[in-house]
Design an enzyme around this catalytic site. Structure first.
Site, PDB file in Angstrom:
ATOM      1  NE  ARG A 164     113.728  54.046 -43.269  1.00 44.50           N
ATOM      2  CZ  ARG A 164     114.658  53.679 -43.046  1.00 44.50           C
ATOM      3  NH1 ARG A 164     115.095  54.321 -41.806  1.00 44.50           N
ATOM      4  NH2 ARG A 164     115.442  52.935 -43.647  1.00 44.50           N
ATOM      5  NE  ARG A 213     116.684  49.277 -47.596  1.00 45.96           N
ATOM      6  CZ  ARG A 213     118.038  49.076 -47.438  1.00 45.96           C
ATOM      7  NH1 ARG A 213     118.376  47.886 -48.310  1.00 45.96           N
ATOM      8  NH2 ARG A 213     118.759  49.730 -47.132  1.00 45.96           N
ATOM      9  CE  LYS A 261     118.950  57.393 -43.954  1.00 43.04           C
ATOM     10  NZ  LYS A 261     119.208  56.892 -45.033  1.00 43.04           N
ATOM     11  NE  ARG A 282     121.714  47.497 -43.788  1.00 42.99           N
ATOM     12  CZ  ARG A 282     120.848  48.496 -43.772  1.00 42.99           C
ATOM     13  NH1 ARG A 282     121.795  49.741 -43.130  1.00 42.99           N
ATOM     14  NH2 ARG A 282     119.552  48.754 -44.104  1.00 42.99           N
ATOM     15  NE  ARG A 316     124.622  50.074 -46.920  1.00 44.05           N
ATOM     16  CZ  ARG A 316     123.472  50.761 -46.744  1.00 44.05           C
ATOM     17  NH1 ARG A 316     123.481  51.999 -46.149  1.00 44.05           N
ATOM     18  NH2 ARG A 316     122.203  50.182 -46.987  1.00 44.05           N
TER      19      ARG A 316
HETATM   20  P1  AMP Z   1     118.091  51.509 -42.092  1.00 49.38           P
HETATM   21  O1  AMP Z   1     119.474  51.111 -41.515  1.00 49.38           O
HETATM   22  O2  AMP Z   1     118.010  53.056 -41.720  1.00 49.38           O
HETATM   23  O3  AMP Z   1     118.349  51.625 -43.638  1.00 49.38           O
HETATM   24  O4  AMP Z   1     116.987  50.626 -41.889  1.00 49.38           O
HETATM   25  C1  AMP Z   1     116.834  49.427 -42.146  1.00 49.38           C
HETATM   26  C2  AMP Z   1     115.424  48.715 -42.153  1.00 49.38           C
HETATM   27  O5  AMP Z   1     114.916  49.050 -40.513  1.00 49.38           O
HETATM   28  C3  AMP Z   1     114.599  49.705 -43.077  1.00 49.38           C
HETATM   29  O6  AMP Z   1     114.438  49.124 -44.263  1.00 49.38           O
HETATM   30  C4  AMP Z   1     113.052  49.370 -42.270  1.00 49.38           C
HETATM   31  O7  AMP Z   1     112.711  47.901 -42.345  1.00 49.38           O
HETATM   32  C5  AMP Z   1     113.447  49.530 -40.731  1.00 49.38           C
HETATM   33  N1  AMP Z   1     113.416  50.764 -40.268  1.00 49.38           N
HETATM   34  C6  AMP Z   1     114.556  51.506 -39.970  1.00 49.38           C
HETATM   35  N2  AMP Z   1     113.912  52.875 -39.502  1.00 49.38           N
HETATM   36  C7  AMP Z   1     112.523  52.823 -39.554  1.00 49.38           C
HETATM   37  C8  AMP Z   1     111.694  53.581 -39.468  1.00 49.38           C
HETATM   38  N3  AMP Z   1     111.828  54.849 -38.866  1.00 49.38           N
HETATM   39  N4  AMP Z   1     110.331  53.239 -39.685  1.00 49.38           N
HETATM   40  C9  AMP Z   1     110.022  51.898 -40.021  1.00 49.38           C
HETATM   41  N5  AMP Z   1     110.985  50.977 -40.261  1.00 49.38           N
HETATM   42  C10 AMP Z   1     112.218  51.289 -40.235  1.00 49.38           C
END
Ligand code: AMP
Length: 202
Positions: free
Chosen positions: A83, A159, A8, A148, A117
């Protein structure tokens, strides 16, 4: 939308340049706040590193603030939001959704991918050591890549579980509204992008 590691972030970076609209990643917004060392940032960091979701109220509050900025007035792309069904409903109230892109890939493939990654802590560029290019330094700005903190196997599995339980039902919700463009994201980033552009008629 798509599971962690479906590409994404990479597709969004490319699409932002092509469509000339900003990508708003809630994950990036949270990581920036976490890096600031503020009280809120420290709270966010422990949630993110454990692989849990940030509470809806907090997520929507931070996103709404970002969407008020000038660069969003001609449209924007969201990465990692919504989400949960609650977030999807709130988004439908505050914006008009033109399209939902779904990056379709099986979980075995993403678990393998996430292991390779790397992310640039300065400009956010994402690289995978399995693909060509310098595995250590960002190809965009030269900063040393980091892994990360939530890319551990335990956090990844958590996740993916959350994705199945909370996020997949939203994809179905949007599918029933005829908004979903689903693409095969199991091959290369270039292949994913090509299909998205074709599906969007670009
Ligand atoms: P990502 O970079 O999109 O993988 O997001 C990393 C982390 O940020 C996720 O595992 C959540 O802990 C938090 N996070 C990101 N977007 C959301 C969302 N829309 N709702 C809740 N937590 C989020």
């Amino acid at each position: 939308m798509g599971p962690q590691g479906s590409g994404k972030g990479t597709a969004a970076q490319e699409l932002s340049n092509i469509l000339k609209i900003p990508t708003i990643s809630t994950g990036d917004l949270f990581r920036t706040e976490a890096a600031s060392g503020s009280e809120l940032g420290n709270r966010l960091k422990s949630i993110i590193d454990s692989g849990s979701l940030v509470p809806d109220e907090l997520t929507v509050g931070i996103l709404k603030q970002r969407l008020l900025q000038d660069d969003c007035k001609n449209g924007y792309m969201l990465d990692g939001f919504p989400r949960t069904m609650e977030q999807a409903r709130l988004l439908e109230n505050i914006s008009q959704i033109d399209k939902v892109l779904y990056l379709d890939v099986d979980f075995d493939t993403v678990i393998e991918r996430i292991g390779g990654r790397r992310t640039c802590p300065k400009c956010g560029h994402i690289h995978n050591v399995k693909f060509a290019g310098d595995p250590n330094y960002c190809s965009v700005c030269g900063t040393k890549y980091v892994v990360r903190a939530d890319d551990t196997e335990e956090a990844i599995r958590k996740r993916l579980d959350t994705f199945t339980q909370k996020t997949l039902p939203i994809v179905e919700h949007f599918r029933q509204k005829g908004l979903v463009l689903s693409v095969d994201a199991s091959r290369t980033p270039e292949y994913t992008l090509k299909q998205i552009l074709k599906g969007l008629g670009k």
